[in-house]
Each structure stands twice: as structure tokens, then as C-alpha cells.
Design an enzyme around this catalytic site. Sequence first.
Site, PDB file in Angstrom:
ATOM      1  N   GLY A 197     -20.934   7.135   5.104  1.00  0.00           N
ATOM      2  CA  GLY A 197     -20.110   7.550   4.110  1.00  0.00           C
ATOM      3  C   GLY A 197     -20.544   7.240   2.679  1.00  0.00           C
ATOM      4  O   GLY A 197     -20.580   6.282   2.229  1.00  0.00           O
ATOM      5  N   VAL A 198     -21.215   8.310   1.845  1.00  0.00           N
ATOM      6  CA  VAL A 198     -21.814   8.148   0.534  1.00  0.00           C
ATOM      7  C   VAL A 198     -20.989   8.738  -0.432  1.00  0.00           C
ATOM      8  O   VAL A 198     -21.354   9.453  -1.255  1.00  0.00           O
ATOM      9  CB  VAL A 198     -23.381   8.527   0.426  1.00  0.00           C
ATOM     10  N   GLY A 199     -19.666   8.118  -0.457  1.00  0.00           N
ATOM     11  CA  GLY A 199     -18.833   8.519  -1.595  1.00  0.00           C
ATOM     12  C   GLY A 199     -18.614   7.635  -2.618  1.00  0.00           C
ATOM     13  O   GLY A 199     -19.705   7.084  -3.113  1.00  0.00           O
ATOM     14  N   LYS A 214       0.825  -1.163   0.153  1.00  0.00           N
ATOM     15  CA  LYS A 214      -0.054  -0.018  -0.208  1.00  0.00           C
ATOM     16  C   LYS A 214       0.962   1.407  -0.086  1.00  0.00           C
ATOM     17  O   LYS A 214       1.803   1.236   0.564  1.00  0.00           O
ATOM     18  CB  LYS A 214      -0.919   0.025   1.422  1.00  0.00           C
ATOM     19  N   VAL A 252     -17.795   4.456  -2.884  1.00  0.00           N
ATOM     20  CA  VAL A 252     -18.282   3.061  -2.806  1.00  0.00           C
ATOM     21  C   VAL A 252     -19.755   3.118  -2.252  1.00  0.00           C
ATOM     22  O   VAL A 252     -20.675   2.525  -2.481  1.00  0.00           O
ATOM     23  CB  VAL A 252     -17.467   2.289  -2.146  1.00  0.00           C
TER      24      VAL A 252
END
Length: 364
Positions: free
Chosen positions: A191-193, A89, A195
Site C-alpha cells: 500500500g503506497v498511499g 474511533k 503513509v
Amino acid sequence: MSQAGVRSAPDFWGVLSEWDGIGAVVRYDRPTGAWIFVALHDDTLGAPTGGCRMKVYERPEDGLWDALRLAEGMTYKWASIGFDFGGGKSVLAIPHPLEGAERAGLLRRFGALLNTLSGSYNAGEDLGTTPDDMQIVAQVTPHVVGLDPSGGKPEDPGPYTALGVFVGIQAALEHRFGSAELAGRSVLVQGVGDVGAPLATSLAAAGAEVLVVDLNAERATAFAAEVGGRVVDASAMFETECDVYAPCAIGATVNPSSIPLLRCAVVAGSANNQLLSDADAQALKDRDILYAPDYVINAGGAMAFALIHQGVSDEGVLRERVSSLRGALAEIFREADTEATTPLAAARSRVDRILHERRQQDPR
């Protein structure tokens, strides 16, 4: 420890001394004041491969700690889905949000750094970076995954990750309640980003009641109206009654501070490192809350990118392969019950067996 139960990392040496990976590459980017961290955890199955995260951290050490934990998670993710990549990562710990030429310059210098590693690490999109960002990195290095091999078109992993989480929630509901039916179930999406939004859309289409939490109040309100859901204030999300809590933003929201407050039957979301520590998996089990191990349920994007990297372009094939995560999670839940352990321990046991077998075949 913060109010959310998330601890800050120790200094650089303390962070590294706690880690058992291959190593880490650290570079300071003087033009932007950013720190570049490339964490290589394990190469048993292949070259370490994982997303590049761009984020403002309180301290550089926190960015390094994030990179190391995320790299370890990628080792487990690739092994759990049967792909020949290792755990790696990268994190671009920026001092402030970067745009335009300043952002592009950092991305190109990051790509140049990858070239010095000679294929020891392959990068892709992650939190804070975009498909277009990866296309900029790919201008200077071939060590980028997630681009269409035929034309270099950037792909978005979000919808594939969302699909994997959707079928994972179905597997969890079936195991917990005896039915995968979403109609009549409530799912709190934190979290509505990239994904969380497609996940919530799919959940609503399947008949679930969608509860929306997002730090951007305007976005939360607009999206809840779009899917026929309702907004929940972030300060009340843990105490909100629901069938499924789906963390789809930052990690470590499931921790000793939040677990006693949870009023859900299932934790299943896309965020990496949802637990602050492995001990939190047992705490969830003690409360009879079923946990879907994050590195399995959120593997859809990585799986799709690996297949695209291997030349698979048929959308139907990609979605079918990602949907196989439902069966993988069902097996993990059953094994956890049989062994009287947590799903996290069952998933880790499967990964350890895979890595052990490969090391026996290829001792170094």
C-alpha cells in the site's frame, strides 16, 4: 472466513456483545444512506480521541466491528506513547464513494453529531478521509484534532506516521539482526498511499530495496520506478522473500492463512489491526518472525497531532518526538525476550500497567 482469512462481523448485537468498551453511538444518515459509528472504548487517560474512517463496507455490521476494534487500539496507542487521551474511533460506512456536496453534507452532519457528545470524543483524519474533510467537520464542531490551532490549517498525519514506522523498522532490524542499517535490506511495502509512499521513499533513500504492492497497478508501477524499487503482485506478496513485510493499507493481513506463507524476518507497518487476532502474535513468534505491535509503531501521526493540539508547531520538535518511537519499540522487544513472550504481550503489559496506575490515582 474469506480467502484472506478475515472473518465478517456478526450482526449488530453480536458485535456489541463481544466488546468491553464504554459504548457506541450509532446513527443512520438518510440523505446518503451511510451509517455513522462512534466507538468509545476507554477514558481512563482522557477523552476518547481517534481518527474518522470513511469506507464502503459489505455490511454495516462490518463498519461497526471496525470502529470497535480501532477504538480499542487507540486506547493502547495513547497509553503506549504517554498521552492523556482515551481510546475512540469513528467510522462513516458509506454505500458508495461520496464526492462534492454529498460528501460535505455527511461530514457536517457527522460534526453536528459530535457536538451532541459534548467533548466525549475528538475526531481526526483516518483511512478514507483527508485533512480537507476534517476542515469541513471543524466548520460545525470544535471536537477535531489535527488542525493548526493558530489558523485552522489542516495537517496531514501521513508523513509523521511514516517517520514512526521508519524508525520502528530500524529498531526491529537492530533487534533481529544486530544492526539498524537499511542498506542491503529488502522491505515489502503493501500500500503506497498517504503513509506507505513517504515510508517507501525514506526506505529507498536509506539504501533499502523497496518492493511495492498496491491494488492500483498503475500507481504501483509508477511509484516503484520513482524510488528505484520493483513491483510485486498482490497475489504473491506473502510468498515473496524479504527482510521486512510492512503492511500499510488494510488490517488483518497477518492471519492464520497468511502467516505460514510469510518469507520475512520482521512484520512492521502502519496498518491498524494488522493481526486478525492476538493468537497471530504467537504464531509469528513460533516462526521466528519479529512483530512490531501496530499501535506502537504507527503512533507517529497520533503523537504529532496530539502535540500540535497542545500548541507545538516546531517541525524539528515534532520529528524528534515521533522518532522516540524507536526507543519505545526497542524496550518492548527486550521485555518480550526477557519474559519469553511476544512483543504484543509485552506492549499490552506496559499499557495495562499505565492504565492500572491511573485508575488507582483516580478511582471512579
